[in-house]
Design an enzyme around this catalytic site. Structure first.
Site, PDB file in Angstrom:
ATOM      1  N   PHE A 181       2.903   4.524   7.906  1.00  0.00           N
ATOM      2  CA  PHE A 181       1.481   4.624   7.579  1.00  0.00           C
ATOM      3  C   PHE A 181       0.582   4.643   8.809  1.00  0.00           C
ATOM      4  O   PHE A 181      -0.554   4.180   8.760  1.00  0.00           O
ATOM      5  CB  PHE A 181       1.059   3.485   6.641  1.00  0.00           C
ATOM      6  CG  PHE A 181       2.115   3.099   5.642  1.00  0.00           C
ATOM      7  CD1 PHE A 181       2.734   4.080   4.876  1.00  0.00           C
ATOM      8  CD2 PHE A 181       2.520   1.790   5.487  1.00  0.00           C
ATOM      9  CE1 PHE A 181       3.725   3.743   3.957  1.00  0.00           C
ATOM     10  CE2 PHE A 181       3.515   1.446   4.594  1.00  0.00           C
ATOM     11  CZ  PHE A 181       4.119   2.424   3.828  1.00  0.00           C
ATOM     12  N   CYS A 182       1.095   5.181   9.921  1.00  0.00           N
ATOM     13  CA  CYS A 182       0.323   5.285  11.166  1.00  0.00           C
ATOM     14  C   CYS A 182      -0.161   3.922  11.640  1.00  0.00           C
ATOM     15  O   CYS A 182      -1.211   3.817  12.274  1.00  0.00           O
ATOM     16  CB  CYS A 182      -0.865   6.230  11.001  1.00  0.00           C
ATOM     17  SG  CYS A 182      -0.418   7.927  10.615  1.00  0.00           S
ATOM     18  N   ASN A 183       0.607   2.872  11.322  1.00  0.00           N
ATOM     19  CA  ASN A 183       0.237   1.515  11.727  1.00  0.00           C
ATOM     20  C   ASN A 183       1.468   0.836  12.334  1.00  0.00           C
ATOM     21  O   ASN A 183       2.121   0.018  11.689  1.00  0.00           O
ATOM     22  CB  ASN A 183      -0.274   0.723  10.524  1.00  0.00           C
ATOM     23  CG  ASN A 183      -0.880  -0.613  10.906  1.00  0.00           C
ATOM     24  OD1 ASN A 183      -0.491  -1.236  11.887  1.00  0.00           O
ATOM     25  ND2 ASN A 183      -1.836  -1.065  10.121  1.00  0.00           N
TER      26      ASN A 183
END
Length: 462
Positions: free
Chosen positions: A376-378
C-alpha cells in the site's frame, strides 16, 4: 437534494450500480465511489452553459472563475478553515500537493525533516528534497502491536536545536490508525512547520482547521467522494506561503516575466502554485461532492463506517480453522478506538503459514470482491507489521551484483513469506452485506485449506 440521506437509502439509489453489477467494493481507501447525483450534476452543468479558460477575461472565462472560487470556498467551509488564515491550492491529487511543499520548502543544512514511520511514499519522498539541500531526516518508530506512535517518541524526535518540517498522516492508509491531531500544536510550539497528510482521513474523519492549525494539508478528492479524479488540494496557511520558494515557474504562476532579460515575478497568492490551466471543468465537481457529503452529514458517514468496521473486526476474530487455529493475522488496532475504516490482515492457511497476497487477489476477484493487496505504498508500516529489522533491510540493500532486481528477489532476501498484506476498507456506500460477503468468502476459500499457488504472476512493485 435527495429522497433519503440514510446510508441504506443511498446505497439503493445513489449507489445502485453496486448491487446491479453485484460488486462487493472494499477498497474505499484506494478510491471512493461517486454518487449518481454527482455525475448527473456534472453532466447538467456542462450541457447547460459554456465555460472557458479562466486565464482570460471574457464571459465564459468569468463563468469558470466564479465556479472555481466557489469550490475554493466550499473546501474551506468543509474544513472549517478561516479564509483569512488558509488558502486552497488545487492540484492533481494529494501527491501533487505534497510535492509542492517538498520542492518549495526552504530546507537547509541546519534543518530537519521529521517523519512518522507510518507514512505513504508520497510523504516519504519528501526526504529526497531535504537530503538534496543538506537537511537531516528523522523517522519516529511505531510500537507493536497496534502500530501506533507514542507521544513521548514524537516529542523526543521534535526536541533538539534543529527545526524544520514535521510530516505525518492523520490516518494510516495501511492500518487505519488515526494519529493524534494534538501533535500539530505540539510540533508548532517546538518550532516546526507541520504538513498533515489527510488523504486517508478526510473520507470519514472530521478535520476542523478552526481547532487545529497545521501549516499544510494534503487531500485527494476522489478518495472522499469518488468523483472527480485528478483533483486534489493543498490547504495552506497564508502566513506559510511566503516561506515556500518554487524552483521554477510556469504558465499561470507568474505575475510578470521577461524572456530576453530572464527575470520573473511570481504571483503573490496561491495561484503561484497552480501550474498551467486549472482543471476548470472538474474543479466545480468538488463543490458538488462536498455539498453531497454535507447533506448526508459528516457525522452520519463516520458512524456508519465505524459500525461496519466493528462488524468486520468482530467477524475476523471469529474466523478459525477446525482445529481452533486462527485464520487471520491482523495488523494494527483490534477495535474501533481511534481508527478509521481501513483493516490490514493476512490469511493463515491450515498449516499456519501466510497465504500469498496474490492468491487472495486472484480468489477475491473471482468472487466479485474488490480489495487491495500489497504494501500500500507504506513501507514503514509494513516493515513494522512484518517485523523486518534494520539489519535485514540493510543487507537487502547491499545485495551483490547479479542477485536480482525484482520485487520477488527483494522479498526473498528479506525471507518474507508474502509480498504484503490484504487491505479491506469501508466507506459511505458500504453495507453489512459487503462485510458478510467478505467473511463468507474468507471462510470458504481458506478454512482448513492450503491454497493453490500455481500460475501466480510476478509482483510488479511495492
Amino acid at each position: 437534494m435527495f429522497d433519503t440521506v440514510s446510508p441504506a437509502g443511498l446505497r439503493a439509489t445513489e449507489y445502485a450500480y453496486l448491487d446491479e453489477k453485484q460488486h462487493v467494493y472494499l477498497d474505499h481507501t484506494g478510491a471512493g465511489l461517486p454518487a449518481g447525483h454527482q455525475l448527473r450534476a456534472h453532466a447538467d452543468r456542462l450541457t447547460s452553459d459554456a465555460y472557458g479558460n479562466p486565464h482570460s477575461q471574457n464571459p465564459t472565462s468569468t463563468a469558470s472563475e466564479e465556479l472555481v472560487a466557489r469550490a475554493r470556498a466550499a473546501v474551506l467551509r468543509h474544513f472549517r478553515a478561516d479564509p483569512a488564515e488558509y488558502a486552497v491550492v488545487f492540484t492533481a491529487n494529494a501527491t501533487g500537493a505534497l510535492r509542492l511543499v517538498g520542492e518549495a520548502y526552504p530546507f537547509g543544512r541546519r534543518d530537519r525533516l521529521v517523519l512518522l514511520a507510518d507514512n505513504h511514499n508520497s510523504v516519504n519522498g519528501l526526504r529526497e528534497f531535504a537530503r538534496s539541500r543538506g537537511a537531516r531526516t528523522t523517522y519516529v518508530p511505531l510500537d507493536l502491536p497496534d502500530l501506533r506512535t507514542s507521544d513521548a517518541a514524537v516529542r523526543a524526535a521534535l526536541s533538539g536545536r534543529r527545526r524544520g518540517l514535521f510530516a505525518y498522516p492523520a490516518q494510516s492508509n495501511f492500518t487505519g490508525v488515526r494519529h493524534p491531531l494534538r501533535w500539530i500544536g505540539e510540533a508548532r510550539d517546538a518550532g516546526f512547520d507541520v504538513l498533515l497528510d489527510a488523504a486517508a482521513f478526510a473520507p470519514a474523519g472530521r478535520l476542523d482547521l478552526s481547532a487545529v492549525h497545521p501549516d499544510f494539508v494534503a487531500v485527494s478528492w476522489y478518495k472522499v467522494f469518488g468523483y472527480p479524479t485528478g483533483i486534489g488540494s493543498l490547504i495552506v496557511r497564508r502566513d506559510a506561503l511566503p516561506r515556500l520558494r518554487r524552483p521554477w515557474f510556469s504558465g499561470g504562476t507568474i505575475h510578470v516575466v521577461s524572456a530576453r532579460a530572464q527575470w520573473h515575478r511570481m504571483a503573490g497568492d496561491e495561484s503561484a502554485f497552480e501550474d498551467g490551466t486549472l482543471n476548470f471543468l472538474h474543479i466545480p465537481d468538488v463543490e458538488t461532492g462536498l455539498d453531497f457529503i454535507g447533506a448526508v452529514g459528516a457525522d452520519t458517514v463516520r458512524r456508519h463506517v465505524a459500525e461496519l468496521t466493528a462488524a468486520l473486526l468482530d467477524g475476523l476474530r471469529g474466523l478459525a480453522h477446525s482445529s481452533g487455529a486462527p485464520m487471520i493475522r491482523l495488523y494494527g488496532p483490534k477495535d474501533t478506538a481511534n481508527r478509521g475504516g481501513t483493516v490490514a490482515l493476512n490469511f493463515l492457511d491450515v498449516r499456519g503459514e501466510v497465504v500469498d497476497e496474490r492468491v487472495v487477489a486472484r480468489d477475491s476477484a473471482a468472487h466479485g470482491i474488490s480489495l487491495r493487496t500489497g504494501c500500500f505504498c507504506n513501507p514503514g508500516a509494513g516493515e513494522a507489521a512484518f517485523g523486518i529489522g534494520m539489519q535485514e533491510l540493510r543487507r537487502a540493500a547491499r545485495a551483490p551484483r547479479g542477485a536480482g532486481g525484482t520485487i520477488d528477489d527483494y522479498l526473498d532476501r528479506l525471507a518474507l513469506p508474502s509480498g504484503g498484506a490484504v487491505r479491506v476498507s469501508l466507506g459511505l456506500p458500504s453495507n453489512r452485506a459487503d462485510v458478510d460477503a467478505f467473511l463468507a468468502f474468507a471462510a470458504a476459500a481458506y478454512r482448513d485449506r492450503v491454497p493453490d499457488t500455481a500460475g501466480l504472476p510476478p509482483r510488479l512493485r511495492c
